[in-house]
Design an enzyme around this catalytic site. Sequence first.
Site, PDB file in Angstrom:
ATOM      1  CE  LYS A   1     -12.156 -14.138  -2.184  1.00 30.82           C
ATOM      2  NZ  LYS A   1     -12.740 -15.340  -3.199  1.00 30.82           N
TER       3      LYS A   1
ATOM      4  NE  ARG B   1     -11.166 -20.952  -8.194  1.00 26.65           N
ATOM      5  CZ  ARG B   1     -11.571 -19.892  -8.007  1.00 26.65           C
ATOM      6  NH1 ARG B   1     -10.785 -18.896  -8.494  1.00 26.65           N
ATOM      7  NH2 ARG B   1     -12.408 -19.690  -7.229  1.00 26.65           N
TER       8      ARG B   1
ATOM      9  CE1 TYR C   1      12.681   7.093 -14.029  1.00 29.79           C
ATOM     10  CE2 TYR C   1      10.788   6.709 -12.902  1.00 29.79           C
ATOM     11  CZ  TYR C   1      12.173   6.737 -12.921  1.00 29.79           C
ATOM     12  OH  TYR C   1      12.776   6.951 -11.810  1.00 29.79           O
TER      13      TYR C   1
ATOM     14  CG  MET D   1       8.408   3.010  -6.101  1.00 27.32           C
ATOM     15  SD  MET D   1       9.818   2.554  -5.277  1.00 27.32           S
ATOM     16  CE  MET D   1      10.653   1.217  -6.215  1.00 27.32           C
TER      17      MET D   1
END
Length: 370
Positions: A35, A130, A256, A304
């Site tokens: 999957k 679930r 950052y 990023m």
Amino acid sequence: MPRPILATIHPAALRNNLQAVRKHAGDARVWAVVKANAYGHGIERVFGAMQAADGFALLDLAEAQRLRSLGWRGPILLLEGVFDARDLELCSRLGLWHTVHCEAQIDMLAAHKTHEPHRVFLKLNSGMNRLGLRPAQFRAAWARLDALPQVDEISLVTHFSDADGARGIAEQFAAFNAACGDLPGERSVCNSAALLRFGSDARVASDWVRAGIALYGSAPDFPAPSSAAWGLEPAMSLRARIIGTQTLQVGDCVGYGSTFVAERPMRIGVVACGYADGYPRHAPTGTPVLVDGVRSRLVGRISMDMLTVDLSDTPSAGLGSEVTLWGCSTKGARLPIDEVASSAQTVGYELMCALAARVPVVVDTEAADT
Ligand SMILES: *Cc1c(COP(=O)(O)O)cnc(C)c1O
């Protein structure tokens, strides 16, 4: 030149891991769970190595179609069953086996016109809450399926919530046996963690195991024990190169938010990999990386498109040096994805699945005599 970042898929590792899974599975047949595009590795890229599995398990009908297009004629199991009545037509056409986890899916089957009766896996909710029918509804659902001309064989399935944790599988396994112990049909209960940790217990033996993460070389229960202890090898390596360096003085900050401050003079490398490549932005200073195959660490925040690494222990590293984010360096030094995931407070599953589409992927060429 393309941006210097590359993911490499290792078929030899996939083969090794499938063998390792088989060793734990005893006589049970093995579903290779593919999957999420084979946990981010790419169904087409893993198919060659995984053909030795007994079947493929996945969720997405389009992925099932891709497997059939690759020439796979063996079993394919839809782990969540159909989402819509029309999906049953594709199941009939492609010969897909499907999970039945709720009454609505039985209604759809009862209304389905087919010449080929379907093989279904009736799912018990043994406590995870679930997907699956509760024990009290299970037998009635089984009897309903059994009476349908659209249904051929009924197998029984459940899924464990804590196979990788302290709680283990005992309670849920007992619930499974209590609910359907005397029903006929093949059984499938184990995911990777249940298989590796409890598969050697003859009482847990079943007809099919559903192995996902172990095939890709990540330990489902990291850190105890590690993937290497299970005999698993990384099926994916993510490597990038250093595109810049900086020499820092005491008190200089990096990245950052200036979260990293140099406490001594040091060199850092700027690597062509960021969160837009799928590297976890939450990975803190100290997260392991390999620089030219030598273990080092991240410093400062992930951007990023870039991240920064400590070059203190690799004085010869510089522009163009290889940085392994997870997997193996080209020379074979290893950094398990689980260590990176753990440092970023997530799991190997998430990192491999999150590999971004912009990262080019190649399949490792295998030694001729494997
Ligand atoms: C994904 C999945 C698996 C495989 O789990 P791993 O932990 O990756 O081995 C098994 N069973 C079901 C129902 C799943 O959805």
